[in-house]
Motif scaffolding. Sequence first.
Motif, PDB file in Angstrom:
ATOM      1  N   ILE A  50       0.836  -1.209   0.000  1.00 42.16           N
ATOM      2  CA  ILE A  50       0.000   0.000   0.000  1.00 42.16           C
ATOM      3  C   ILE A  50       0.866   1.253   0.000  1.00 42.16           C
ATOM      4  N   VAL A  51       1.871   1.292   0.860  1.00 40.57           N
ATOM      5  CA  VAL A  51       2.755   2.462   0.939  1.00 40.57           C
ATOM      6  C   VAL A  51       3.498   2.657  -0.378  1.00 40.57           C
ATOM      7  N   ARG A  52       3.988   1.555  -0.944  1.00 44.56           N
ATOM      8  CA  ARG A  52       4.753   1.632  -2.193  1.00 44.56           C
ATOM      9  C   ARG A  52       3.889   2.111  -3.353  1.00 44.56           C
ATOM     10  N   PHE A  53       2.673   1.546  -3.473  1.00 49.46           N
ATOM     11  CA  PHE A  53       1.841   1.828  -4.636  1.00 49.46           C
ATOM     12  C   PHE A  53       1.236   3.228  -4.583  1.00 49.46           C
ATOM     13  N   TYR A  54       0.723   3.607  -3.424  1.00 50.35           N
ATOM     14  CA  TYR A  54       0.029   4.899  -3.327  1.00 50.35           C
ATOM     15  C   TYR A  54       0.942   6.015  -2.821  1.00 50.35           C
ATOM     16  N   GLY A  55       1.921   5.657  -1.992  1.00 52.82           N
ATOM     17  CA  GLY A  55       2.800   6.682  -1.448  1.00 52.82           C
ATOM     18  C   GLY A  55       4.005   6.936  -2.324  1.00 52.82           C
ATOM     19  N   VAL A  56       4.835   5.901  -2.532  1.00 51.96           N
ATOM     20  CA  VAL A  56       6.074   6.061  -3.288  1.00 51.96           C
ATOM     21  C   VAL A  56       5.795   6.286  -4.776  1.00 51.96           C
ATOM     22  N   GLN A  57       4.946   5.435  -5.359  1.00 51.18           N
ATOM     23  CA  GLN A  57       4.665   5.545  -6.793  1.00 51.18           C
ATOM     24  C   GLN A  57       3.616   6.595  -7.106  1.00 51.18           C
ATOM     25  N   GLY A  58       2.856   7.042  -6.116  1.00 53.80           N
ATOM     26  CA  GLY A  58       1.939   8.160  -6.279  1.00 53.80           C
ATOM     27  C   GLY A  58       0.675   7.878  -7.071  1.00 53.80           C
ATOM     28  N   HIS A  59       0.212   6.633  -7.087  1.00 49.65           N
ATOM     29  CA  HIS A  59      -1.029   6.343  -7.806  1.00 49.65           C
ATOM     30  C   HIS A  59      -2.230   6.893  -7.043  1.00 49.65           C
ATOM     31  N   PRO A  60      -3.255   7.353  -7.760  1.00 48.19           N
ATOM     32  CA  PRO A  60      -4.481   7.804  -7.086  1.00 48.19           C
ATOM     33  C   PRO A  60      -5.112   6.670  -6.283  1.00 48.19           C
ATOM     34  N   LEU A  61      -5.845   7.017  -5.241  1.00 46.64           N
ATOM     35  CA  LEU A  61      -6.395   6.035  -4.321  1.00 46.64           C
ATOM     36  C   LEU A  61      -7.409   5.119  -4.993  1.00 46.64           C
ATOM     37  N   LEU A  62      -8.042   5.561  -6.078  1.00 46.83           N
ATOM     38  CA  LEU A  62      -9.036   4.741  -6.755  1.00 46.83           C
ATOM     39  C   LEU A  62      -8.419   3.782  -7.768  1.00 46.83           C
ATOM     40  N   PHE A  63      -7.100   3.829  -7.951  1.00 46.79           N
ATOM     41  CA  PHE A  63      -6.432   2.848  -8.814  1.00 46.79           C
ATOM     42  C   PHE A  63      -6.378   1.500  -8.093  1.00 46.79           C
ATOM     43  N   ARG A  64      -6.482   0.411  -8.861  1.00 44.94           N
ATOM     44  CA  ARG A  64      -6.420  -0.927  -8.277  1.00 44.94           C
ATOM     45  C   ARG A  64      -5.006  -1.203  -7.768  1.00 44.94           C
ATOM     46  N   LEU A  65      -4.926  -1.602  -6.527  1.00 41.07           N
ATOM     47  CA  LEU A  65      -3.638  -1.849  -5.889  1.00 41.07           C
ATOM     48  C   LEU A  65      -2.926  -3.035  -6.530  1.00 41.07           C
ATOM     49  N   GLU A  66      -1.637  -2.880  -6.785  1.00 46.14           N
ATOM     50  CA  GLU A  66      -0.773  -3.977  -7.221  1.00 46.14           C
ATOM     51  C   GLU A  66       0.270  -4.196  -6.134  1.00 46.14           C
ATOM     52  N   GLY A  67       0.250  -5.373  -5.546  1.00 45.79           N
ATOM     53  CA  GLY A  67       1.126  -5.654  -4.425  1.00 45.79           C
ATOM     54  C   GLY A  67       2.549  -5.974  -4.841  1.00 45.79           C
ATOM     55  N   ILE A  68       3.345  -6.330  -3.869  1.00 50.01           N
ATOM     56  CA  ILE A  68       4.744  -6.701  -4.117  1.00 50.01           C
ATOM     57  C   ILE A  68       4.834  -8.205  -4.370  1.00 50.01           C
ATOM     58  N   GLY A  69       5.915  -8.628  -4.957  1.00 48.49           N
ATOM     59  CA  GLY A  69       6.147 -10.053  -5.170  1.00 48.49           C
ATOM     60  C   GLY A  69       5.065 -10.703  -6.003  1.00 48.49           C
ATOM     61  N   GLU A  70       4.668 -11.913  -5.604  1.00 50.60           N
ATOM     62  CA  GLU A  70       3.678 -12.674  -6.349  1.00 50.60           C
ATOM     63  C   GLU A  70       2.248 -12.338  -5.961  1.00 50.60           C
ATOM     64  N   ILE A  71       2.037 -11.274  -5.175  1.00 48.04           N
ATOM     65  CA  ILE A  71       0.682 -10.786  -4.929  1.00 48.04           C
ATOM     66  C   ILE A  71       0.446  -9.501  -5.720  1.00 48.04           C
ATOM     67  N   SER A  72       1.215  -9.349  -6.790  1.00 45.23           N
ATOM     68  CA  SER A  72       1.092  -8.143  -7.616  1.00 45.23           C
ATOM     69  C   SER A  72      -0.174  -8.145  -8.455  1.00 45.23           C
ATOM     70  N   HIS A  73      -0.706  -9.329  -8.779  1.00 39.17           N
ATOM     71  CA  HIS A  73      -1.946  -9.409  -9.543  1.00 39.17           C
ATOM     72  C   HIS A  73      -3.095  -9.005  -8.623  1.00 39.17           C
ATOM     73  N   PRO A  74      -3.893  -7.994  -9.013  1.00 37.59           N
ATOM     74  CA  PRO A  74      -4.939  -7.505  -8.106  1.00 37.59           C
ATOM     75  C   PRO A  74      -5.923  -8.580  -7.659  1.00 37.59           C
TER      76      PRO A  74
END
Length: 391
Positions: free
Chosen positions: A135-159
């Motif tokens: 969550i921190v990486r996707f919305y904080g570091v990468q700066g995606h809007p909150l309504l974008f589908r989260l992509e996790g780290i590692g093998e949980i990257s598929h939403p």
Amino acid sequence: MLYEKNWARAWLGFGLVWFVAAIALAPSNKIYQQGLIVFFWLPTLIFTWSARAVFMDAWRRQPALWGALLLLMVWSGLTLVWSTAAEPGREVKRLVYILVFLLAFPLLAQAGLARIRHLLQIGGGLLALAALISIVRFYGVQGHPLLFRLEGIGEISHPILGAYVVGAAVLLLLYQVPHQRAAQLGWVLALACLGAFVMLSQSRGAGLALLITVVLAPLWFRDRHSRLIAVLAMLATSFAFYLVYDVITHRGASHRPEIFQVVLQMIAERPWTGLGLGAEYEVNVAGRLFDHSHNMFTHVAIELGLPGMLLWIAVWLFTLGEIVRARHTVLGKILLALWVYSTMAMQFDAASLSGTPRAEWFVSWLTVGLAMLLPWGRAEKGACGKISGST
């Protein structure tokens, strides 16, 4: 016996935690797979001879489950005769991986179910850390809007698949409340991270499967804790629909009804043999191609034919039978929740049964494996009242 040594139990125990947590935290999928070989497959094979009495006992205690599993393995291997799989040898290796993975659980059971529950808590807690990092990486570091589908780290990257893994972790933690206040705070924070991951992934299948499970859970937990969770889940779902109704509904049914109709036609073309294990196929819906059927049972029918699908259903139902027989234990109750959740997840996605260890295993082989622990712990007490992970 070799498998009874403390270092041997620690080796296998670490392998279980690795399976649960490293799917997200390992630097790469290759390292995740290699870690499974070193920490799970290798010790199981090393201890096989000294633990042969344990495996015989496993067969004696669960003959229907092991029998259906072995028949499924044999039929799957037989379909390679007519399969168009590019590398049949690799498909055989994957079947061996599944079998060795499941053989590890009777060995793990010798350490006691309370220890297994603690290991699952550790794995779930580490997945909560992975959810927070995601969550921190996707919305904080990468700066995606909150309504974008989260992509996790590692093998949980598929939403979608990532949400199924994290949803399973929710159930591994949700009904095991620590006694200590400090641990309870960590438990709440971990569940908050996992729950946020599922919501931000916008995976409606995972969300619905989790909601149905926690709403039904009071039927077998029969305690105030599970009833409170069910009420809070319904309130949270209602609140989410009120706030972001358009986000939840704008994708419609995601072609699932159309995919199902086409898949039924594909099954009817080769109902008895299927395409063969590992055969690739595409589902053509109005000119759009999907690489699987988005349903575990129809996927198995396409690959292995109706005999393969019936054998998988038998494995799954015998798994349920073992869980129901252990419903008076803490782990049995948790596994019943995981079984319901996994069954729902299979209806929407998770269409991979024989692939290498991946997200789909969290709603298929993990549940089967954990059910194979249960005969050694049916006398476990403490399933009534407040569920605690500190037993």
